[in-house]
Design a protein around this motif. Structure first.
Motif, PDB file in Angstrom:
ATOM      1  N   ASN A 108       0.754  -1.184  -0.045  1.00 49.42           N
ATOM      2  CA  ASN A 108      -0.072  -0.041  -0.002  1.00 49.42           C
ATOM      3  C   ASN A 108       0.924   1.332  -0.027  1.00 49.42           C
ATOM      4  O   ASN A 108       0.519   2.330  -0.518  1.00 49.42           O
ATOM      5  CB  ASN A 108      -0.754   0.060   1.182  1.00 49.42           C
ATOM      6  N   HIS A 109       1.958   1.289   0.790  1.00 51.18           N
ATOM      7  CA  HIS A 109       2.663   2.425   0.829  1.00 51.18           C
ATOM      8  C   HIS A 109       3.359   2.541  -0.631  1.00 51.18           C
ATOM      9  O   HIS A 109       3.411   3.980  -0.968  1.00 51.18           O
ATOM     10  CB  HIS A 109       3.793   2.038   1.842  1.00 51.18           C
ATOM     11  N   HIS A 114       1.001   4.144  -2.909  1.00 49.23           N
ATOM     12  CA  HIS A 114       0.650   5.615  -2.633  1.00 49.23           C
ATOM     13  C   HIS A 114       1.837   6.459  -3.535  1.00 49.23           C
ATOM     14  O   HIS A 114       1.348   7.387  -4.153  1.00 49.23           O
ATOM     15  CB  HIS A 114       0.861   5.748  -1.078  1.00 49.23           C
ATOM     16  N   TYR A 115       3.081   5.915  -3.695  1.00 49.15           N
ATOM     17  CA  TYR A 115       4.000   6.860  -4.083  1.00 49.15           C
ATOM     18  C   TYR A 115       4.322   6.410  -5.632  1.00 49.15           C
ATOM     19  O   TYR A 115       4.718   7.236  -6.214  1.00 49.15           O
ATOM     20  CB  TYR A 115       5.451   6.680  -3.178  1.00 49.15           C
TER      21      TYR A 115
END
Ligand code: SF4
Lengths: 364, 668
Positions: B314-315, B318-319
């Motif tokens: 997920n992290h 996001h980026y």
């Protein structure tokens, strides 16, 4: 007072012309004066310098056992010769503080002039436009004085982002937005927003009789080899829309502090005089802040916008600037924002059972 | 031990195992290791001993309490924090396993979770297979199936073969082996029920006897030696206790070795594009059997590893967007089986580099096997050519590839699944290489990112990848803290927090200067954060009189302290949600009771499962009147809302406490 000798007058003019154009106060040691005046005989030079000092056209400075002299303008010298002793003391103390300025309290302490007198003198000097009061970013509450014709040093003004001692947040904001706008255009390939390229629900593979709609790919790995690895989420949500596509790793086209600086100074989004005064260091300061705000991220030596970061069209005003923030489990639970969090305990007067915040939250 | 954690655990235990169990747990939690006699004398004077014993046995059965008998044959009981807190994660554990190993495996795990720990034989007994090892049952009540919104519908009763159901003993063994290999289940030995402290004592004594007969470990050299011996014995014990196909399987010697496995898999993966598995399931269950007397239980540590992967994906998404994140998911999937646990407490690293060196690696080939074949890798990187064959428009008629007009201008095509695997598959060497190349490009993007999602350990040219879990776990902690700060104090406060984390200690004016904010605004933010415990300030006197007015105040961000603070607030949040749920439940008690009665009298009614209060599976739905159904629906909604919140709070707990593996607050 006797009239100024021609030699003295020419030396003053030479130094004064030389000092012009240089920032702050320029002072000269003996050697330099010799060169400027062409007088090689020290005794002769000393005589001339003394004459100038008497006429208030030179002031004497001392640093590390060497004497230096700095020229004053004729007008200033003229007004100075009209001052009395105390007034001159005050003026010189302010003059010595150069572009940093001096705090009123310190002025009183250092000169030894009667405090009651100082205020009067200050007023007189101010009205004759010999000194001025400035505001320092470091100590905005203090009254600080500086010679009238000098511009305060950067650490006093705080640099381009400060407007008479106050941080110009509007400017910082505007610059930040401008930078994001500029960097974003070079960070990602913008793609017309469009739906994911195929809709899984219509895919024949998904209808897997054996497996009740589970994506077939995983099935294959599982049962053939007993492989224990994770496979992508099987029941998919619609795929996210792609609007920004990354440049391949190793691309070096991302803007750097240097290139951003030249973009700002050359763009006409910022007032020209302001734009000209902005330094690379100041651009870097804004870049740091933008990184802390997660608007930019560093890639190699350059910067790229964090995916999905928006900007206002430069020059427009913030209309819908409310960015949606997604909290976490803690901040979204009533307890995470509860004012009586620390008082709340099971069995206590405030507890989860009678809690009004939960009541509202559950109804919402 | 934090009282909030005790609150959470007792709440969950009381829900599952009743009031006596809760009392026992709480007494043990607050008093540390205790004998049965003391326990009774302490808190449970009125409870009959037999009741205490039954409850204690139940708690041990579910691995919530550990016990140790010393030389004087006194038995001490102490709580297993990980086990107790783990009760909260059972629902999530099942979902994680389902996404990795399939529904049947998840069903088996659900069952093990309900029983506590059990032997392979016991588990097989539950399934009630006939002599031929085939299922006698016609309904699949035991293998609940999840649908998207966390509800599990075990609709059954139909006579035909249910694909969600385990059909034979051989299949059960096959699934169990799969779970054991993946580490989601683990073998339990006698030591699994002992408190770690006692095991440690035991090891210490043993090492002392064997290596240091004189009983002296004075001096740094000897102490280091002692420590090394202790660690190596610990490692040995742990390795011995671990499941191994060779040792633990009957006739394990002639098993297919993992290496061969991989080759086979790769071929299959390369050959079939749309993952249609052509062979049938039964073919594979001929593998060896597990001994019936082997004890098994769910390994919560491994579930933490899986949770961490999800968070990291997920992290990354996001980026870097979902396509790159999809490749990252694959990388993590390869690494997951190679990571034993988030905790590597038996190895001591001299520095962070060494720790990183110890992380497992994945080759780009392995990663490719796990990348979702539907993922349009080329769409995620500018200028990349699609790896799918016949990329040009002229191929349109030959292969069933359709062009979406919107995509036309960026050169991405819409792929439509083709029945003909030969045409659509990566049959040609070139497209296979192209795909590897694209995957590598995504990995490089991940590597290049400031957060360093992955790295290449090897020399250039060799495509092996590694994830620095210790560092990234800290990144996740920071991100979670920042989110919390953002929501509580606003974006300017996040700027201050990040800045101070980077710059160290600064005076108020310095903070304002770096953050490009007015001093008066900064002052307000600093004070607010300090009051809430998110910032610290240190007084530095300017002169010898230490006058407060003449002192300097340096502000700084104490990461550890803030992490603990957030963790404890999350615990308290969970406890409150659960407590509130009890209160809410009382409002609906009447209708819930009625449902209970109906269910008892009408066992044949269609049953369904929901993920209950603490994430355990519960049954829901029974014939009721319209109003009653509405009531029930209302209760469900309330419950659902609270449970979702608990799950999200648990996410915070996982990030703050579990992922780094450095947490020591829960050692037993
Ligand atoms: S239960 Fe209510 S009173 Fe207690 S901490 Fe949560 S929101 Fe606050």
């Amino acid at each position: 007072m006797s009239k100024l000798s021609p030699e003295a007058s020419s030396l003053h003019e030479a130094t004064f012309a030389n000092a012009k154009g240089s920032e702050g106060v320029k002072s000269y040691a003996q050697q330099e004066l010799m060169k400027l005046s062409g007088i090689q005989e020290p005794g002769e030079l000393i005589r001339i310098v003394q004459e100038l000092v008497q006429h208030q056209l030179f002031r004497t400075l001392k640093a590390e056992r060497t004497l230096y002299w700095a020229p004053r303008s004729k007008e200033v010298a003229a007004s100075l010769s009209n001052l009395d002793n105390d007034e001159r003391l005050i003026y010189e103390a302010i003059e010595n503080s150069e572009t940093t300025g001096i705090w009123l309290k310190r002025l009183k302490q250092n000169t030894g002039v009667a405090p009651g007198n100082v205020n009067k003198i200050i007023k007189k000097l101010e009205s004759s436009q010999l000194i001025k009061s400035i505001k320092s970013v470091k100590s905005p509450a203090q009254r600080i004085y500086m010679l009238f014709h000098l511009a305060p040093a950067e650490d006093v003004t705080g640099g381009s982002f400060f407007d008479s001692g106050d941080l110009d947040e509007g400017l910082v904001e505007e610059l930040g937005n401008l930078i994001v706008f500029h960097v974003r255009s070079q960070s990602w390939v913008e793609v017309k927003p469009t739906r994911s390229r195929h809709d899984r629900n219509t895919s024949p593979v998904d209808v897997d009789a054996e497996d009740g709609g589970k994506a077939g790919t995983k099935r294959k790995r599982d049962s053939t080899t007993g492989d224990d690895a994770a496979a992508p989420n099987k029941r998919r949500q619609p795929e996210p829309v792609i609007t920004q596509v990354a440049f391949p790793a190793g691309s070096r086209g991302y803007p750097t502090a240097d290139s951003i600086h030249s973009f700002i100074t050359n763009s006409n989004a910022i007032r020209e005089s302001k734009a000209a005064s902005i330094t690379i260091r100041e651009v870097q300061e804004i870049l740091n802040v933008l990184v802390w705000d997660e608007k930019l991220e560093k890639v190699g030596n350059g910067y790229r916008t964090v995916m999905g970061v928006k900007f206002r069209p430069p020059g427009s005003y913030d209309a819908d600037g409310i960015e949606e923030i997604v909290g976490n489990g803690l901040t979204e639970a009533p307890c995470g924002r509860c004012p009586v969090f620390d008082l709340c305990a099971p069995g206590g007067p405030i507890n989860a059972g009678n809690c009004v915040y939960f009541e509202q939250w559950l109804k919402a | 031990m934090s009282s909030q954690l005790i609150e959470v655990c007792s709440q969950v235990i009381s829900y599952h195992y009743g009031e006596t169990s809760r009392q026992i747990f709480e007494a043990l939690a607050r008093n540390g290791r205790t004998t049965l006699e003391t326990l009774k004398a302490l808190k449970l004077r009125k409870t009959p001993l037999s009741r205490i014993k039954t409850s204690l046995a139940q708690l041990i059965q579910h691995r919530l309490v550990r016990h140790h008998t010393d030389d004087r044959s006194d038995t001490y009981y102490s709580v297993d924090w990980h086990g107790a807190y783990g009760l909260l994660r059972t629902g999530r554990t099942i979902l994680l396993i389902e996404s990795r190993l399939g529904e049947k495996a998840a069903g088996v795990v659900a069952m093990v979770l309900q029983i506590g720990h059990c032997t392979v034989g016991d588990l097989a007994g539950v399934f009630d297979f006939d002599e031929n090892g085939l299922s006698k049952r016609s309904n699949g009540a035991d293998t609940p199936v999840q649908n998207g919104n966390g509800q599990v519908n075990g609709d059954h009763g139909s006579g035909h073969h249910d694909p969600k159901q385990i059909g034979s003993l051989a299949e059960l063994h096959h699934i169990l082996r799969k779970l054991l290999r993946a580490g989601f289940l683990m073998k339990l030995g006698l030591r699994s029920f002992k408190p770690n402290a006692d095991i440690e004592d035991e090891i210490g004594t043993l090492v002392m006897e064997e290596n240091f007969p004189d009983g002296k470990i004075t001096g740094p050299k000897k102490q280091a030696e002692f420590k090394r011996s202790v660690d190596s014995l610990k490692r040995k014990w742990r390795d011995d206790a671990e499941y191994s196909e060779r040792r633990d399987v009957e006739g394990g010697a002639n098993l297919v070795r993992p290496g061969m496995d991989a080759n086979k898999r790769q071929k299959l993966n390369g050959g079939l594009a749309n993952g249609h598995s052509s062979h049938n399931d039964e073919a594979d269950f001929s593998g060896p059997k597990l001994p019936n007397d082997m004890s098994i239980g769910v390994n919560l540590d491994k579930c933490v590893v899986a949770m961490r992967s999800e968070h990291l994906v997920n992290h990354a998404q996001h980026y870097l967007g979902h396509i790159t994140a999809g490749v990252y998911r694959a990388l993590l999937s390869v690494l997951e089986p190679k990571v034993r646990s988030v905790r590597e407490d038996l190895v001591h690293y001299d520095d962070e580099d060494e720790e990183e060196e110890a992380q497992p690696v994945a080759s780009v080939m392995e990663i490719a096997e796990h990348v979702d074949p539907y993922l349009d890798l080329a769409a995620g990187i500018s200028g990349a050519k699609s790896h799918l064959p016949n990329g040009g428009p002229k191929a349109k008629r030959k292969v069933s590839i359709e062009y979406d007009n919107d995509f036309g201008d960026i050169g991405v095509k819409k792929e439509v699944d083709s029945d003909d695997e030969g045409t659509n598959g990566y049959s040609s060497m070139r497209s296979k290489n192209r795909r590897l190349d694209l995957i590598e490009q995504h990995l490089k993007l991940l590597e290049e990112h400031d957060k360093e999602f992955c790295r290449r350990p090897g020399a250039a040219g060799q495509s092996e990848w590694r994830v620095n879990f210790p560092v990234l776990s800290k990144t996740l902690v920071d991100a979670e803290i920042d989110t919390t700060i953002d929501r509580r104090f606003g974006p300017a406060a996040v700027r201050v927090a990040r800045m101070l984390r980077q710059e160290g200690k600064l005076e108020e004016k310095g903070v304002a200067q770096k953050c490009l904010k007015q001093v008066k605004d900064i002052r307000a933010i600093l004070a607010q954060m300090q009051a809430a415990g998110f910032l610290e300030s240190q007084e530095v006197p300017k002169d010898q009189y230490r006058q407060p007015t003449r002192s300097l105040y340096l502000w700084f961000f104490d990461k550890k302290k803030v992490a603990q603070l957030v963790l404890h607030q999350a615990y308290q949040g969970i406890a409150r949600c659960l407590q509130r749920m009890d209160v809410e439940q009382e409002k609906f008690q009447q209708i819930l009771d009625k449902r209970e009665r109906l269910r008892a009298t009408n066992p044949d009614a269609a049953r369904s499962f929901i993920i209950g209060k603490t994430g355990m599976l519960e049954e829901g739905g029974a014939p009721l009147s319209g109003v009653e159904k509405q009531q029930l629906a209302l209760w469900r909604e309330t419950q659902e809302k609270l449970l979702t919140q608990v799950r999200r709070l648990d996410d915070v707990v996982a990030v703050m406490r579990d992922f780094t593996g450095k947490d020591v607050t829960m050692t037993t």
